[in-house]
Design a protein around this motif. Structure first.
Motif, PDB file in Angstrom:
ATOM      1  N   ASP A   1       0.820  -1.201   0.000  1.00 22.59           N
ATOM      2  CA  ASP A   1       0.000   0.000   0.000  1.00 22.59           C
ATOM      3  C   ASP A   1       0.862   1.262   0.000  1.00 22.59           C
ATOM      4  O   ASP A   1       2.034   1.253   0.329  1.00 22.59           O
ATOM      5  N   VAL A   2       0.232   2.363  -0.446  1.00 25.74           N
ATOM      6  CA  VAL A   2       0.979   3.583  -0.713  1.00 25.74           C
ATOM      7  C   VAL A   2       1.619   4.185   0.529  1.00 25.74           C
ATOM      8  O   VAL A   2       2.477   5.047   0.433  1.00 25.74           O
ATOM      9  N   ASP A   3       1.178   3.734   1.705  1.00 20.37           N
ATOM     10  CA  ASP A   3       1.742   4.273   2.939  1.00 20.37           C
ATOM     11  C   ASP A   3       3.005   3.541   3.383  1.00 20.37           C
ATOM     12  O   ASP A   3       3.599   3.890   4.394  1.00 20.37           O
ATOM     13  N   SER A   4       3.405   2.499   2.630  1.00 24.14           N
ATOM     14  CA  SER A   4       4.626   1.773   2.985  1.00 24.14           C
ATOM     15  C   SER A   4       5.809   2.735   2.970  1.00 24.14           C
ATOM     16  O   SER A   4       5.975   3.529   2.048  1.00 24.14           O
ATOM     17  N   THR A   5       6.614   2.653   3.999  1.00 25.13           N
ATOM     18  CA  THR A   5       7.735   3.592   4.147  1.00 25.13           C
ATOM     19  C   THR A   5       9.057   2.841   4.123  1.00 25.13           C
ATOM     20  O   THR A   5       9.227   1.831   4.809  1.00 25.13           O
ATOM     21  N   VAL A   6       9.996   3.341   3.335  1.00 29.68           N
ATOM     22  CA  VAL A   6      11.333   2.771   3.252  1.00 29.68           C
ATOM     23  C   VAL A   6      12.156   3.319   4.416  1.00 29.68           C
ATOM     24  O   VAL A   6      12.285   4.529   4.586  1.00 29.68           O
ATOM     25  N   THR A   7      12.703   2.416   5.222  1.00 29.36           N
ATOM     26  CA  THR A   7      13.484   2.833   6.389  1.00 29.36           C
ATOM     27  C   THR A   7      14.991   2.695   6.184  1.00 29.36           C
ATOM     28  O   THR A   7      15.767   3.279   6.944  1.00 29.36           O
ATOM     29  N   THR A   8      15.400   1.916   5.185  1.00 30.44           N
ATOM     30  CA  THR A   8      16.827   1.805   4.870  1.00 30.44           C
ATOM     31  C   THR A   8      17.016   1.745   3.359  1.00 30.44           C
ATOM     32  O   THR A   8      16.198   1.177   2.639  1.00 30.44           O
ATOM     33  N   ILE A   9      18.101   2.331   2.909  1.00 28.07           N
ATOM     34  CA  ILE A   9      18.511   2.267   1.503  1.00 28.07           C
ATOM     35  C   ILE A   9      19.984   1.898   1.501  1.00 28.07           C
ATOM     36  O   ILE A   9      20.774   2.459   2.280  1.00 28.07           O
ATOM     37  N   TYR A  10      20.356   0.957   0.644  1.00 29.03           N
ATOM     38  CA  TYR A  10      21.745   0.510   0.605  1.00 29.03           C
ATOM     39  C   TYR A  10      22.220   0.478  -0.839  1.00 29.03           C
ATOM     40  O   TYR A  10      21.692  -0.280  -1.660  1.00 29.03           O
ATOM     41  N   LEU A  11      23.197   1.310  -1.177  1.00 30.30           N
ATOM     42  CA  LEU A  11      23.798   1.312  -2.502  1.00 30.30           C
ATOM     43  C   LEU A  11      25.078   0.501  -2.429  1.00 30.30           C
ATOM     44  O   LEU A  11      26.077   0.941  -1.841  1.00 30.30           O
ATOM     45  N   GLY A  12      25.040  -0.698  -2.999  1.00 27.39           N
ATOM     46  CA  GLY A  12      26.211  -1.559  -2.928  1.00 27.39           C
ATOM     47  C   GLY A  12      26.124  -2.682  -3.933  1.00 27.39           C
ATOM     48  O   GLY A  12      25.423  -2.587  -4.938  1.00 27.39           O
ATOM     49  N   GLY A  13      26.855  -3.745  -3.646  1.00 26.71           N
ATOM     50  CA  GLY A  13      26.840  -4.892  -4.545  1.00 26.71           C
ATOM     51  C   GLY A  13      27.676  -4.696  -5.787  1.00 26.71           C
ATOM     52  O   GLY A  13      27.697  -5.529  -6.678  1.00 26.71           O
TER      53      GLY A  13
ATOM     54  N   TYR B   1       9.266   5.984  -4.080  1.00 20.92           N
ATOM     55  CA  TYR B   1       9.019   5.437  -2.744  1.00 20.92           C
ATOM     56  C   TYR B   1       8.827   6.528  -1.700  1.00 20.92           C
ATOM     57  O   TYR B   1       9.304   7.660  -1.850  1.00 20.92           O
ATOM     58  N   SER B   2       8.160   6.149  -0.633  1.00 20.51           N
ATOM     59  CA  SER B   2       8.039   7.021   0.534  1.00 20.51           C
ATOM     60  C   SER B   2       9.196   6.679   1.470  1.00 20.51           C
ATOM     61  O   SER B   2       9.251   5.576   2.015  1.00 20.51           O
ATOM     62  N   VAL B   3      10.124   7.602   1.627  1.00 19.99           N
ATOM     63  CA  VAL B   3      11.330   7.349   2.412  1.00 19.99           C
ATOM     64  C   VAL B   3      11.218   8.070   3.754  1.00 19.99           C
ATOM     65  O   VAL B   3      10.933   9.262   3.810  1.00 19.99           O
ATOM     66  N   ALA B   4      11.457   7.319   4.829  1.00 23.59           N
ATOM     67  CA  ALA B   4      11.393   7.902   6.173  1.00 23.59           C
ATOM     68  C   ALA B   4      12.422   9.012   6.319  1.00 23.59           C
ATOM     69  O   ALA B   4      13.531   8.928   5.775  1.00 23.59           O
ATOM     70  N   ALA B   5      12.048  10.032   7.058  1.00 21.78           N
ATOM     71  CA  ALA B   5      12.949  11.177   7.251  1.00 21.78           C
ATOM     72  C   ALA B   5      14.252  10.771   7.928  1.00 21.78           C
ATOM     73  O   ALA B   5      15.305  11.367   7.692  1.00 21.78           O
ATOM     74  N   ASP B   6      14.186   9.751   8.791  1.00 18.44           N
ATOM     75  CA  ASP B   6      15.385   9.298   9.509  1.00 18.44           C
ATOM     76  C   ASP B   6      15.933   7.995   8.933  1.00 18.44           C
ATOM     77  O   ASP B   6      16.610   7.233   9.629  1.00 18.44           O
ATOM     78  N   ALA B   7      15.664   7.730   7.668  1.00 15.42           N
ATOM     79  CA  ALA B   7      16.123   6.486   7.038  1.00 15.42           C
ATOM     80  C   ALA B   7      17.642   6.373   7.081  1.00 15.42           C
ATOM     81  O   ALA B   7      18.359   7.363   6.935  1.00 15.42           O
ATOM     82  N   GLU B   8      18.122   5.144   7.308  1.00 17.97           N
ATOM     83  CA  GLU B   8      19.562   4.870   7.218  1.00 17.97           C
ATOM     84  C   GLU B   8      19.887   4.690   5.735  1.00 17.97           C
ATOM     85  O   GLU B   8      19.346   3.799   5.077  1.00 17.97           O
TER      86      GLU B   8
END
Length: 356
Positions: free
Chosen positions: A22-34, A56-63
């Protein structure tokens, strides 16, 4: 090629934008790697983040972590990272021996690791992780101790350490185990001594040993990796990227050219989908949760899989509890210090027999 790859990556995001539910799902971590994201230009990275925040909806305090090669993190590059929402950097130092870095065919030198950390600190990066590797051919315990001391001197927030692996089909495997063996792997007993030395030295200097291969200052555990170990669903984007939704895994084609060409046609580059039955889901819990300091929540196993699985888990763990390799406290089953050294064997024995 890099420009085309970034365009394809952004297109994959758009095509998979509905996957988080659902559209309210929030991303709490993003990892650029691999791969080597620090080889991308700042403009290319900005485009990637533009699409991430668009889709995406990204949390303000996302890692938000990015892997960097130490030699890429010049003063200028570190300054330019301030234009991105990245708040955590992970670097593969591997070793502080230039000879061993050459053995691994790494571009950077040990000096460049120190310089990279200094450059990041000057631009305000407060969360840095460094990867180390031990068990090089003919490496001594004293040499490994020196590597740990070098890493401690950097005073980074997070350290990951892994034993050098000789995987079949790789150059290292052929050098160590092929018909014309050129190197001799370190003795297993020495490797275990190195792991013990790692734990002792890092714990004594204030790092929490919170997962088999990971150590963190208070408050600096890797949230992203913790999600893997806790069974949190994730979306993997890019060539060879894996995704997981608790009930299945899927992975993209690994060939970069094929990945780009497929997305240019508006088709998702999925190579294979693996459906996870109940036994496989249970096994996932064993091999991920047991890696962590907290271990497996026994009642969660009961709630997710039923009493038969809970009973099987406890019965299988019995011999290791008696021998002091496993322990139960506050309803959680976890590896003891002694159990860490044979964790693979213990996990294998706790997995459901139908998958053995």
């Amino acid at each position: 090629m890099k420009h085309c790859y970034v365009d394809a990556l952004c297109k994959e995001m758009l095509l998979r934008s509905e996957e988080l539910g659902d559209v309210d799902s929030t991303v709490t971590t993003i990892y650029l790697g691999g791969g080597t994201p620090s080889q991308l230009s700042i403009e290319q990275l900005q485009k990637i983040f533009l699409y991430i925040y668009k889709v995406y909806s990204v949390a303000a305090d996302a890692e938000i972590t990015m892997e960097c090669n130490p030699d890429d993190v010049t003063k200028e590059y570190a300054l330019s990272l301030q234009d991105l929402p990245i708040n955590r950097i992970s670097m593969g130092a591997q070793t502080f021996s230039d000879d061993r870095l050459k053995f691994l065919h790494r571009r950077h030198t040990s000096k460049q690791v120190t310089e990279a950390v200094e450059n990041l600190r000057k631009t305000g990066v407060k969360n840095i992780s460094v990867d180390l590797m031990f068990g090089f051919p003919e490496e001594t315990l004293q040499e490994w101790t020196t590597d740990i001391k070098h890493c401690q001197a950097l005073d980074v927030e997070h350290i990951s350490a892994y034993s050098l692996m000789y995987e079949e089909g790789t150059r290292l495997y052929e050098m160590a185990c092929g018909s014309k063996s050129a190197i001799k792997p370190v003795h297993e007993e020495t490797s275990l001594e190195m792991y013990e030395k790692l734990i002792d030295m890092l714990e004594n200097s204030g790092y929490e040993h919170y997962e088999i291969s990971n150590f963190a200052r208070c408050g600096f555990r890797s949230i992203h990796n913790g999600n893997y170990w806790n069974g949190t669903p994730y979306t993997g984007l890019g060539a060879a990227a894996h995704s997981y939704d608790r009930f299945s895994r899927r992975w993209n084609v690994s060939d970069v050219r094929k990945y780009i060409d497929t997305l240019e046609k508006g088709i998702l580059p999925v190579e294979e989908v693996e459906t996870l039955d109940v036994d496989m889901q249970y096994d996932d819990v064993v091999v991920t949760a047991l890696r962590t300091r907290e271990g497996i929540d026994i009642e969660t196993v009961d709630a997710k899989f039923g009493n038969d699985y809970k009973r099987y888990l406890i019965d299988s763990a019995g011999q290791y509890i008696k021998s002091g390799m496993l322990a139960i406290s506050n309803g959680r089953l976890f590896l003891t210090r002694r159990g860490l050294f044979i964790s693979d064997t213990i996990m294998s024995d706790l997995m459901h027999p139908s998958d053995s």
